[in-house]
Motif scaffolding. Sequence first.
Motif, PDB file in Angstrom:
ATOM      1  N   ARG A 180     -11.458   9.646  89.644  1.00 51.07           N
ATOM      2  CA  ARG A 180     -12.644   8.794  89.805  1.00 51.07           C
ATOM      3  C   ARG A 180     -13.239   8.427  88.445  1.00 51.07           C
ATOM      4  O   ARG A 180     -13.574   7.265  88.192  1.00 51.07           O
ATOM      5  N   GLU A 213     -23.289  12.901  92.478  1.00 51.49           N
ATOM      6  CA  GLU A 213     -22.459  12.112  93.389  1.00 51.49           C
ATOM      7  C   GLU A 213     -23.025  10.706  93.560  1.00 51.49           C
ATOM      8  O   GLU A 213     -22.289   9.707  93.518  1.00 51.49           O
ATOM      9  N   LYS A 214     -24.334  10.609  93.724  1.00 47.21           N
ATOM     10  CA  LYS A 214     -24.967   9.298  93.893  1.00 47.21           C
ATOM     11  C   LYS A 214     -24.796   8.446  92.637  1.00 47.21           C
ATOM     12  O   LYS A 214     -24.482   7.252  92.718  1.00 47.21           O
ATOM     13  N   ASN A 217     -21.225   7.226  92.327  1.00 41.98           N
ATOM     14  CA  ASN A 217     -20.983   6.159  93.296  1.00 41.98           C
ATOM     15  C   ASN A 217     -21.533   4.826  92.799  1.00 41.98           C
ATOM     16  O   ASN A 217     -20.904   3.776  92.964  1.00 41.98           O
ATOM     17  N   GLU A 220     -19.209   3.570  90.107  1.00 43.12           N
ATOM     18  CA  GLU A 220     -17.962   3.086  90.702  1.00 43.12           C
ATOM     19  C   GLU A 220     -18.161   1.702  91.306  1.00 43.12           C
ATOM     20  O   GLU A 220     -17.303   0.819  91.176  1.00 43.12           O
ATOM     21  N   SER A 221     -19.291   1.511  91.944  1.00 40.93           N
ATOM     22  CA  SER A 221     -19.588   0.211  92.538  1.00 40.93           C
ATOM     23  C   SER A 221     -19.817  -0.851  91.465  1.00 40.93           C
ATOM     24  O   SER A 221     -19.359  -1.987  91.579  1.00 40.93           O
ATOM     25  N   ARG A 227     -15.555   3.213  95.488  1.00 36.29           N
ATOM     26  CA  ARG A 227     -16.717   3.991  95.884  1.00 36.29           C
ATOM     27  C   ARG A 227     -16.332   4.998  96.959  1.00 36.29           C
ATOM     28  O   ARG A 227     -15.607   4.689  97.898  1.00 36.29           O
ATOM     29  N   LEU A 229     -17.534   7.205  99.959  1.00 37.89           N
ATOM     30  CA  LEU A 229     -18.617   7.244 100.945  1.00 37.89           C
ATOM     31  C   LEU A 229     -18.784   8.647 101.496  1.00 37.89           C
ATOM     32  O   LEU A 229     -17.863   9.423 101.523  1.00 37.89           O
TER      33      LEU A 229
END
Length: 229
Positions: A180, A213-214, A217, A220-221, A227, A229
């Motif tokens: 990631r 984590e948020k 994400n 990544e977006s 992303r 989920l």
Amino acid sequence: MELRDRKLYRSTHKTFEEYCRDRFGHNRRQSYLLMDAAVIFDNLEQKCDRNDHILPTNEWQIRPLTKLDPDIQPEAWEQAVESANGKVPSHRLVKDVVQRIMERTQVPNTYQIGEVCQILTKDNPELRGKGGCWAIVSAVNDFSCSVRMWDGEYAVGLQHLKSYNYLPAECEQIQFLSDRISRVYSGSLEESVQKFLESLGKLNRAYLTTVEEKLLNVLESEYGGKRIL
């Protein structure tokens, strides 16, 4: 060394580093290196073959010997002198001899592919900036491992690796995290973004907090990663 160990410098200075800087013009680290070299020099002077009596002329030449036990240091120095045709050997020659001795006396490589290790950077400038980072073993050699980090592949000696002893499931989580980060990270990112991703590369746990984590994400977006989920 007595000055340091008995803290005699406190009569004029608050710290040993301040004393070294004012008295000798160099920092504490250099002072420690010189003190280590003095101990090694005395050891060589006492134990090396007195018929040859080829001794070091500066600290840099014998710095690699700090990795060896005192009983082995004279053997390593004499081998280096022999390699230098009876002259004072260079730092490189001494380092090569020390490496051969370490490999000869080293325990077998027990790391496994997929194992997660911590990078130890001591005395290895090629790993500068990687201290404390986790790495995933991708190939196992006799005295080193190829490891994959979130920013590339590295060849690392066994003395610069320390296993986290993660469970197989935890190793898989770190591999997933590495993938990631790799998809998002690049040198063109804003400095704050790079620092955050680099901090994830130094986690000493196999999971992200809710906030981490948020944030990942979001990155990544924003930067094209997939992303989660």
